[in-house]
Write an enzyme that holds these catalytic residues in place. Structure first.
Site, PDB file in Angstrom:
ATOM      1  N   ASP A   1      -6.383  -0.588   2.360  1.00 23.13           N
ATOM      2  CA  ASP A   1      -7.676   0.055   2.604  1.00 23.13           C
ATOM      3  C   ASP A   1      -8.835  -0.907   2.391  1.00 23.13           C
ATOM      4  O   ASP A   1      -9.975  -0.487   2.215  1.00 23.13           O
ATOM      5  CB  ASP A   1      -7.843   1.272   1.702  1.00 23.13           C
ATOM      6  CG  ASP A   1      -7.822   0.899   0.224  1.00 23.13           C
ATOM      7  OD1 ASP A   1      -7.897   1.808  -0.615  1.00 23.13           O
ATOM      8  OD2 ASP A   1      -7.711  -0.309  -0.090  1.00 23.13           O
TER       9      ASP A   1
ATOM     10  N   GLY B   1       0.832  -1.201   0.000  1.00 24.69           N
ATOM     11  CA  GLY B   1       0.000   0.000   0.000  1.00 24.69           C
ATOM     12  C   GLY B   1       0.864   1.246   0.000  1.00 24.69           C
ATOM     13  O   GLY B   1       1.702   1.423   0.876  1.00 24.69           O
TER      14      GLY B   1
ATOM     15  N   CYS C   1     -35.434  -7.044  -0.575  1.00 26.58           N
ATOM     16  CA  CYS C   1     -36.749  -6.415  -0.420  1.00 26.58           C
ATOM     17  C   CYS C   1     -36.675  -5.043   0.238  1.00 26.58           C
ATOM     18  O   CYS C   1     -37.497  -4.171  -0.030  1.00 26.58           O
ATOM     19  CB  CYS C   1     -37.707  -7.325   0.349  1.00 26.58           C
ATOM     20  SG  CYS C   1     -36.972  -8.078   1.788  1.00 26.58           S
TER      21      CYS C   1
ATOM     22  N   ARG D   1      -6.116  -7.437   3.115  1.00 27.03           N
ATOM     23  CA  ARG D   1      -5.512  -7.632   4.435  1.00 27.03           C
ATOM     24  C   ARG D   1      -5.525  -9.096   4.829  1.00 27.03           C
ATOM     25  O   ARG D   1      -4.558  -9.612   5.402  1.00 27.03           O
ATOM     26  CB  ARG D   1      -6.300  -6.836   5.479  1.00 27.03           C
ATOM     27  CG  ARG D   1      -6.007  -5.361   5.483  1.00 27.03           C
ATOM     28  CD  ARG D   1      -6.890  -4.695   6.496  1.00 27.03           C
ATOM     29  NE  ARG D   1      -6.390  -3.409   6.879  1.00 27.03           N
ATOM     30  CZ  ARG D   1      -7.108  -2.299   6.821  1.00 27.03           C
ATOM     31  NH1 ARG D   1      -8.339  -2.342   6.377  1.00 27.03           N
ATOM     32  NH2 ARG D   1      -6.591  -1.151   7.230  1.00 27.03           N
TER      33      ARG D   1
ATOM     34  N   CYS E   1      -7.801 -13.611  13.816  1.00 25.71           N
ATOM     35  CA  CYS E   1      -8.245 -14.260  15.055  1.00 25.71           C
ATOM     36  C   CYS E   1      -9.466 -13.560  15.642  1.00 25.71           C
ATOM     37  O   CYS E   1     -10.329 -14.185  16.235  1.00 25.71           O
ATOM     38  CB  CYS E   1      -7.119 -14.259  16.095  1.00 25.71           C
ATOM     39  SG  CYS E   1      -5.932 -15.588  15.874  1.00 25.71           S
TER      40      CYS E   1
ATOM     41  N   ASN F   1      -4.504  15.658  -0.813  1.00 26.64           N
ATOM     42  CA  ASN F   1      -4.588  16.389   0.461  1.00 26.64           C
ATOM     43  C   ASN F   1      -3.794  15.686   1.553  1.00 26.64           C
ATOM     44  O   ASN F   1      -3.626  16.212   2.651  1.00 26.64           O
ATOM     45  CB  ASN F   1      -6.044  16.562   0.908  1.00 26.64           C
ATOM     46  CG  ASN F   1      -6.617  15.311   1.566  1.00 26.64           C
ATOM     47  OD1 ASN F   1      -6.333  14.196   1.140  1.00 26.64           O
ATOM     48  ND2 ASN F   1      -7.401  15.492   2.608  1.00 26.64           N
ATOM     49  N   ARG F   2      -3.305  14.452   1.264  1.00 26.42           N
ATOM     50  CA  ARG F   2      -2.573  13.753   2.320  1.00 26.42           C
ATOM     51  C   ARG F   2      -1.470  12.849   1.784  1.00 26.42           C
ATOM     52  O   ARG F   2      -0.533  12.529   2.492  1.00 26.42           O
ATOM     53  CB  ARG F   2      -3.565  12.913   3.154  1.00 26.42           C
ATOM     54  CG  ARG F   2      -4.270  11.815   2.371  1.00 26.42           C
ATOM     55  CD  ARG F   2      -5.551  11.374   3.038  1.00 26.42           C
ATOM     56  NE  ARG F   2      -6.179  10.265   2.325  1.00 26.42           N
ATOM     57  CZ  ARG F   2      -6.884  10.383   1.209  1.00 26.42           C
ATOM     58  NH1 ARG F   2      -7.063  11.571   0.662  1.00 26.42           N
ATOM     59  NH2 ARG F   2      -7.416   9.319   0.631  1.00 26.42           N
TER      60      ARG F   2
ATOM     61  N   ASP G   1       1.614  -1.583  -4.771  1.00 26.51           N
ATOM     62  CA  ASP G   1       0.324  -0.871  -4.790  1.00 26.51           C
ATOM     63  C   ASP G   1      -0.254  -0.957  -6.198  1.00 26.51           C
ATOM     64  O   ASP G   1       0.441  -0.671  -7.166  1.00 26.51           O
ATOM     65  CB  ASP G   1       0.493   0.588  -4.367  1.00 26.51           C
ATOM     66  CG  ASP G   1      -0.862   1.251  -4.049  1.00 26.51           C
ATOM     67  OD1 ASP G   1      -1.795   1.143  -4.881  1.00 26.51           O
ATOM     68  OD2 ASP G   1      -0.994   1.870  -2.985  1.00 26.51           O
TER      69      ASP G   1
END
Lengths: 208, 652
Positions: free
Chosen positions: B139, B46, B195, B144, B183, B80-81, B70
């Site tokens: 993510d 990642g 439904c 994972r 686990c 932004n990050r 990745d």
């Protein structure tokens, strides 16, 4: 760009696209206020550059860096903002060396070098900012700056940070800070916090 | 909430014992952290939010031999990050660009980047064995679990992590010493009974699913896919089989309005005819265009502005709606729906029949928002803004740079402990605002492996299923691949191999397996009846487990929509994943989450339950109107897996 939007102005399409994920955390209103804020960082080191990275990515109005120490080998090893391909070593100040990289992180933020000596930051100077972060300065200098922040009618937040090995310290003075606390299933409640000045806090510490 | 948690006798018993020597323990004296770091070969899975921060921290901490995997490419909303990326990198590989960015300030370290899916065959057990530690910055749950199994098979320690808004956690998993990642049950993406979506929505998310998976898919998606929308028109004498088909030479405006009236008006009236459904429920209000937009009915043909041909078509832009945070009125939603509908046909005709909803497709988001809102209006459910709707429909996880930076730091701290075999100090660290103690980091000692974990211990599972009507294909898709997370499974009954997946199959073998998939369990070459034991394996994951079959005739349609129930594996609590964006939004979803999280699981250690309670308190206090905590940015499996596979319960 940045820092001078009117209160009624909406975020631009560019800002909405870039800041989408964080607006979902703190809301549009906070993002607008963030974009109007002016931050000063005195002392460029590993800790404060992390802060600079985060606040620039977040879209603060402007960031000013004050640190005229010339870049050394040590700085290169701890600082990811200083590129190795340019010869900064022995030539630029730490503030200058980090400026370009920070601008790169977010072209919408005004990043600039602030020339000056932290120990001389007076009332008039602090007034340009909403937030001041100080690191690698003497206690005397920090007390002086904090004191000046508190003298102004404008609300100026003061932070002092230091890191050494695996220990870190942060001092926060937001003076009288009010905010809205969301309550589960109810109306947001107004909260008030009163912070002690560095002077008072240091004094209290002796008696603990 | 007691803090710190009471000592659990299961905790740390095995940590106290010596355990197998780690790769680093060749010398008599334990390596210093500096030496351990220098010699370490680490795998990062990642290169996104956590990945960028982690790669930076690893580089600054002296790590010099790093592999990064990745599969993703860079998008604007990442910037932004994910600070190693720039606007000019949009569309490029995250792994490669991250590597290049790090080399700019650490030119002499060794980074190998793989633009690939970690589930690819090349990343087998041998690949994993070369590393001293694996660090996850993923993510989604699926990847994972896959990495967890490979780390167990390769016997390589795994440091797991995740963030959502201001919340985050770092956990350490060492085979034989601590719990493995599986686990403790992990929340799986929420799925809704068919439904609820087609007839009795009670939350906004139900309306979104309807708009996305039914209406949008029906109009613009693959025509061959099964779809639950009622296609029969008012007059049974209509020559058309499918009311959604456009008549030859039908005016676009007319077509749009006809569809509108059908789904929001007629279909609701049909549903109202069934009294039983509405005995204890609020009756929905049919909505017709003549009521919501009387002026539209009188219009003939559309005259749209051709001048913006080169810009992305947008109903909002056409209608002068500029604020995505605004909640539109019923009339505005109706206008947006009709306009978006028309724009698809006018400007994007070629794509119709192939479109899949994409949260970055502005027109699709506008369409789905408007459709969901009109339906919500009918059912008395609060309307939402485009911004909020997009978050729900796109499973958007809310995210900021700071949390990722904190978590990345904690990952490296744990990684260094792992490299030094410092097992007594391994910690699971939770980054959250403790509701009373004003702490931001909560370190907890890891638990011992769960003896009934089917992944790291050998435990047979139990499957309740109707062996006379359920096909092998359904068991493989819903249970083996989906719940058990196997990628390329192999199914054996006694010594008979009834199914294998993967490359390298002979033609006749593959044909045989294809036949078996379509057979019901009781009619397989080795018949599966009550008491039969299935052996299921995935070679790549080196995972093998047994499933004991219990034949059962009846299954509850609402509570057991799959028609089969797997037990004996500490079934995960179903948590609402996307009522909010990546971290889903809306107060309604928050309260829904509260009621969902009441499943008691006796095998769950006390700590996990308390953490869930803490997270709930936290998220109810979150400032943002659209904040909802979700652990994973999972792909939405709204209708419980591939819609094509679901047994459709059609409305009469």
């Amino acid at each position: 760009m940045g820092g001078d939007r009117g209160t009624e102005e909406e975020l631009t399409a560019q800002e909405t696209a870039l800041y989408d994920r964080q607006i979902r955390v703190w809301g549009v209103d906070a993002q607008k206020r963030l974009s109007k804020a002016h931050v000063l960082v005195c002392g460029v080191n590993g800790t404060t550059i992390e802060f600079c990275k985060n606040i620039v990515l977040a879209g603060v109005g402007s960031l000013s860096l004050m640190d005229d120490h010339i870049v050394t080998e040590d700085d290169l090893s701890a600082n990811f903002l200083i590129p190795h391909d340019v010869c900064m070593h022995g030539v630029s100040s730490r503030a200058e060396a980090c400026c370009e990289s920070l601008k790169d992180f977010n072209p919408m933020v005004r990043v600039a070098v602030a020339i000056g000596d932290p120990s001389l930051i007076d009332e008039g100077f602090v007034d340009r900012f909403d937030i001041i972060v100080v690191s690698c300065a003497s206690l005397k200098t920090k007390l002086f700056i904090n004191d000046n922040c508190r003298k102004r009618s404008k609300h100026i937040a003061f932070y002092s940070v230091e890191c050494k090995d695996s220990c870190g310290e942060i001092f926060v003075d937001l003076q009288n800070h009010s905010y809205l606390q969301k309550k589960p299933g109810g109306e947001p409640e107004q909260q008030e916090l009163t912070y002690a000045s560095l002077q008072v806090w240091k004094f209290d510490l002796i008696f603990l | 909430i007691p803090f710190p948690p009471k000592p659990n006798p299961r905790r740390l018993k095995t940590l106290a014992s010596a355990g197998a020597p780690s790769p680093m323990a060749s010398a008599a004296a334990p390596a210093s952290s500096e030496e351990a770091v220098k010699a370490a070969k680490v795998l990062m899975v990642g290169a996104g939010g956590i990945g960028c921060e982690l790669l930076k921290t690893l580089a600054l901490s002296g790590f010099s031999d790093i592999h990064v995997i990745d599969l993703d490419t860079i998008e604007v909303s990442n910037l932004n990050r994910q600070f190693l990326f720039r606007k000019s990198h949009v569309g490029q590989s995250k792994a490669h660009v991250a590597r290049d960015a790090i080399l700019k300030f650490r030119p002499n370290i060794n980074i190998e980047s793989h633009h690939a899916n970690v589930k690819d065959a090349q990343f087998n057990v041998d690949f994993f064995k070369q590393f001293n530690v694996v660090l996850n910055g993923l993510d989604n749950l699926d990847a994972r679990r896959h990495v967890n199994r490979l780390c167990l098979a390769a016997e390589v320690p795994l440091v797991e992590s995740g963030t959502t808004g201001f919340l985050g956690q770092v956990t350490v998993h060492v085979k034989g010493k601590t719990e493995c990642y599986e686990c403790q049950p992990k929340p799986i993406p929420k799925s809704y009974p068919v439904c609820t979506i087609t007839s009795t929505p009670s939350k906004f998310v139900h309306c979104i699913v309807w708009a996305k998976e039914l209406l949008f898919a029906k109009l613009f998606g693959d025509k061959n896919q099964d779809n639950d929308l009622n296609v029969h028109s008012k007059d049974g004498s209509s020559s058309k089989l499918d009311v959604f088909e456009r008549d030859v030479d039908e005016d676009l405006d007319q077509y749009a309005q006809r569809i509108y009236d059908h789904v929001f008006g007629y279909n609701i009236e049909v549903a109202l005819e069934n009294e039983e459904t509405w005995k204890n429920r609020r009756r929905p209000n049919p909505v017709y265009i003549r009521d919501t937009l009387p002026e539209a009915v009188k219009q003939n043909g559309s005259s749209w502005d051709c001048s913006n041909d080169h810009e992305e078509p947008s109903a909002m832009a056409s209608l002068g709606l500029t604020n995505p945070q605004e909640i539109w009125t019923l009339a505005e939603n109706s206008r947006v729906l009709l306009e978006a509908f028309k724009l698809f046909f006018e400007k994007r005709e070629k794509e119709i029949g192939n479109l899949v909803f994409d949260k970055d497709d502005q027109l699709a988001v506008e369409f789905v928002t408007a459709a969901a809102n009109i339906r919500a209006h009918s059912f008395g459910i609060p309307l939402h803004s485009l911004f909020e709707a997009k978050g729900v429909a796109g499973n958007i996880v809310h995210a900021v740079a700071t949390t990722n930076a904190i978590i990345a730091g904690l990952i490296v701290i744990e990684a260094i402990k792992v490299l030094q075999d410092d097992y007594k100090n391994y910690r699971m660290t939770y980054c959250l605002e403790h509701p009373t103690k004003k702490l931001l980091l909560m370190p907890v000692e890891p638990f011992e492996p769960n003896p009934s974990c089917y992944v790291c211990s050998e435990t047979p599972l139990l499957l309740d299923v109707n062996t006379k009507v359920t096909k092998l294909k359904e068991v493989i898709d819903k249970i083996i691949k989906s719940k058990l997370g196997m990628n390329l499974p192999l199914v054996m009954i006694g010594s008979t191999l009834v199914f294998e997946d993967g490359d390298g199959l002979e033609e006749d073998e593959a044909a045989n397996y294809a036949l078996n998939l379509e057979k019901v369990l009781a009619e397989l070459p080795a018949p599966v009846i009550n008491g039969t034991k299935l052996t299921v394996e995935d070679f790549q994951q080196e995972l093998s487990c047994s499933i004991n079959i219990k034949h059962r005739e009846e299954f509850d349609e609402e509570k057991e929509p799959d028609g089969m129930v797997l037990s004996g594996w500490s079934a995960p609590v179903e948590k609402q994943i996307n009522s909010n964006g990546e971290n889903k939004s809306a107060a309604s979803s928050s309260s829904a989450r509260a009621t969902d999280d009441t499943v008691e699981d006796p095998s769950k250690p006390g700590m996990k339950r308390k953490l869930d309670e803490l997270l709930e308190t936290k998220e109810n206090c979150d400032a943002s109107s659209s904040a909802q905590v979700v652990e994973d940015d999972d792909d939405c499996t709204m209708l419980d897996g591939n819609p094509a596979l679901i047994k459709k319960k059609r409305l009469q």
